[in-house]
Design a protein around this motif. Structure first.
Motif, mmCIF file in Angstrom:
data_model
loop_
_atom_site.group_PDB
_atom_site.id
_atom_site.type_symbol
_atom_site.label_atom_id
_atom_site.label_comp_id
_atom_site.label_asym_id
_atom_site.label_seq_id
_atom_site.Cartn_x
_atom_site.Cartn_y
_atom_site.Cartn_z
ATOM 1 N N MET B 1 0.854 -1.197 0.000
ATOM 2 C CA MET B 1 0.000 0.000 0.000
ATOM 3 C C MET B 1 0.888 1.244 0.000
ATOM 4 O O MET B 1 1.848 1.334 0.757
ATOM 5 N N THR B 2 0.586 2.177 -0.840
ATOM 6 C CA THR B 2 1.398 3.392 -0.936
ATOM 7 C C THR B 2 0.805 4.481 -0.058
ATOM 8 O O THR B 2 -0.387 4.749 -0.123
ATOM 9 N N GLU B 3 1.649 5.096 0.744
ATOM 10 C CA GLU B 3 1.164 6.178 1.601
ATOM 11 C C GLU B 3 0.880 7.398 0.731
ATOM 12 O O GLU B 3 1.546 7.610 -0.278
ATOM 13 N N LEU B 5 1.101 10.940 -0.745
ATOM 14 C CA LEU B 5 2.226 11.866 -0.805
ATOM 15 C C LEU B 5 1.723 13.246 -1.191
ATOM 16 O O LEU B 5 0.769 13.370 -1.937
ATOM 17 N N PRO B 6 2.388 14.278 -0.695
ATOM 18 C CA PRO B 6 2.051 15.616 -1.177
ATOM 19 C C PRO B 6 2.460 15.738 -2.649
ATOM 20 O O PRO B 6 3.283 14.969 -3.127
ATOM 21 N N ALA B 7 1.879 16.715 -3.326
ATOM 22 C CA ALA B 7 2.138 16.873 -4.761
ATOM 23 C C ALA B 7 3.627 17.004 -5.048
ATOM 24 O O ALA B 7 4.138 16.491 -6.012
ATOM 25 N N SER B 8 4.334 17.712 -4.202
ATOM 26 C CA SER B 8 5.763 17.848 -4.416
ATOM 27 C C SER B 8 6.441 17.841 -3.059
ATOM 28 O O SER B 8 6.208 18.707 -2.240
ATOM 29 N N GLN B 9 7.263 16.839 -2.816
ATOM 30 C CA GLN B 9 7.922 16.751 -1.529
ATOM 31 C C GLN B 9 9.079 17.726 -1.479
ATOM 32 O O GLN B 9 9.660 18.080 -2.482
ATOM 33 N N ARG B 10 9.422 18.138 -0.284
ATOM 34 C CA ARG B 10 10.544 19.061 -0.135
ATOM 35 C C ARG B 10 11.851 18.290 -0.252
ATOM 36 O O ARG B 10 11.967 17.166 0.195
ATOM 37 N N ALA B 11 12.798 18.930 -0.870
ATOM 38 C CA ALA B 11 14.068 18.263 -1.117
ATOM 39 C C ALA B 11 15.060 18.563 -0.005
ATOM 40 O O ALA B 11 15.067 19.644 0.563
ATOM 41 N N LEU B 58 16.466 7.357 10.875
ATOM 42 C CA LEU B 58 16.324 6.305 11.876
ATOM 43 C C LEU B 58 15.604 6.836 13.107
ATOM 44 O O LEU B 58 14.761 6.172 13.693
ATOM 45 N N LYS B 61 11.068 8.513 11.725
ATOM 46 C CA LYS B 61 10.792 7.634 10.591
ATOM 47 C C LYS B 61 10.126 8.293 9.371
ATOM 48 O O LYS B 61 9.669 7.622 8.457
ATOM 49 N N ASP B 63 10.403 10.436 5.857
ATOM 50 C CA ASP B 63 11.556 10.552 4.951
ATOM 51 C C ASP B 63 11.906 11.960 4.525
ATOM 52 O O ASP B 63 12.498 12.715 5.279
ATOM 53 N N VAL B 64 11.548 12.313 3.318
ATOM 54 C CA VAL B 64 12.136 13.517 2.725
ATOM 55 C C VAL B 64 11.578 14.797 3.332
ATOM 56 O O VAL B 64 10.526 15.289 2.933
#
Lengths: 271, 73
Positions: B1-3, B5-11, B58, B61, B63-64
């Motif tokens: 299952m895919t969580e 996501l916002p349209a554009s994640q911050r880098a 870690l 939890k 990510d980007v």
């Protein structure tokens, strides 16, 4: 308008951001307006233009750069500045981003570089028209990798043999199975990465896969860049969001839209 | 299952470096800063940042997420 800084020599260099199609009749040294930095100029050559900024060469002396690169805040500002200019241009027209840190001694050198590679530059720019780059990472939990690895026929057969074997023989078979499984895990990571890559590449004009690695208790099965036409971006993003529905266990994260950094390389053998 | 996501994640800075430094067209000519120098710095820095990012991911939890703007938000 030509600024004082455009005088060549005297410790001045020309920082190259990228190459665009010449937007229209503009004189040499004409400032490019609407950009984050006011001092951006263009060097024009035929129907191509290089987007440049006059810089003090001392600022980019290799020793200075090496020393300052340890200062993360400085590096971040320089890299961010590079991206800001290219991204602002990319919003309105195709740009072939230059390698970070390309600095020329004089405007004539920039013009000569444009002229020397004009055919391939034009070709590359055409293929980047209306395209964005999306950076994608796909991860799978360890359990999904292990499950896939243990599905291999040979592993199943060994499992059955272990169950039926005498204790002494079972020990050796068990060891053999573990070796098989380790090899299969690498294969499973590659397979999942390939599946995700093919699934997403359906919406991309070009794509580039990079080596990926382990991330904590999850495994990165794919790290890739996709060049996606703005017409196909909706389908591409939908595919990213639903990747786990088609390939169970996978989760994607991404950043974009970016200027086409990963797709700016000229073909092998280009002048 | 895919969580979701916002349209554009911050880098992150690492994302930015991966895009900006490792790529781009190299044109012939009198480039005064050698590309090799930049690449070396990039590789060193990448190792540092990747290690830092791993520690962050870690402990937290998600990510980007970082404080660098993406190309076009």
């Amino acid at each position: 308008m030509t600024s004082d800084a455009s005088t060549d020599g005297a410790g001045r260099g020309w920082y190259l951001y990228g190459v665009v199609r010449r937007p229209g009749p503009q004189g040499q040294g004409r400032r490019v307006v609407g950009l984050p930095l006011p001092e951006i100029e263009s060097v024009e050559q035929g129907d191509l233009a290089a987007v440049v900024r006059p810089v003090a060469l001392s600022e980019f002396d290799p020793d200075v750069v090496r020393r300052r690169a340890e200062d993360v805040a400085w590096l971040e500002s320089v890299v961010q500045g590079h991206n800001d200019v290219i991204a602002a241009i990319h919003e309105n027209s195709a740009i072939l981003p230059a390698k970070f840190g390309s600095i020329y001694a004089c405007r004539d050198d920039v013009a000569a570089a444009l002229e020397g590679a004009q055919d391939t530059l034009r070709q590359r720019l055409d293929s980047l028209e209306g395209m964005d780059e999306w950076a994608v990472r796909v991860r799978a939990p360890r359990s999904a990798i292990d499950e896939r690895a243990s599905q291999a026929g040979a592993i199943r057969e060994l499992e059955a043999e272990v169950a039926a074997a005498t204790p002494g023989r079972a020990y050796f078979l068990q060891r053999q199975m573990e070796r098989h499984l380790a090899a299969r895990i690498d294969g499973a990571v590659a397979e999942l990465g390939q599946l995700a890559y093919e699934d997403l590449a359906r919406f991309a004009a070009e794509s580039e896969a990079n080596p990926s690695g382990a991330v904590g208790d999850e495994v990165e099965v794919l790290k890739a860049a996709f060049l996606v036409s703005r017409q196909d971006v909706e389908g591409f993003l939908a595919a990213l969001h639903t990747l786990g529905d088609r390939i169970p266990g996978l989760t994607a994260s991404y950043t974009g839209p970016w200027p086409p950094y990963s797709f700016a390389t000229l073909p092998e053998g280009a002048p | 299952m895919t969580e979701p996501l916002p349209a554009s994640q911050r880098a992150t800075l690492l994302d930015l470096l991966d895009r900006v430094i490792d790529h781009g067209v190299v044109l012939a000519g009198n480039v005064t800063i050698t590309v090799a120098d930049v690449d070396l710095i990039y590789l060193e820095l990448r190792v540092l940042l990747a290690a830092a990012e791993r520690l962050t991911s870690l402990s937290r939890k998600s990510d980007v997420t970082h404080d660098v703007e993406v190309a076009r938000d």
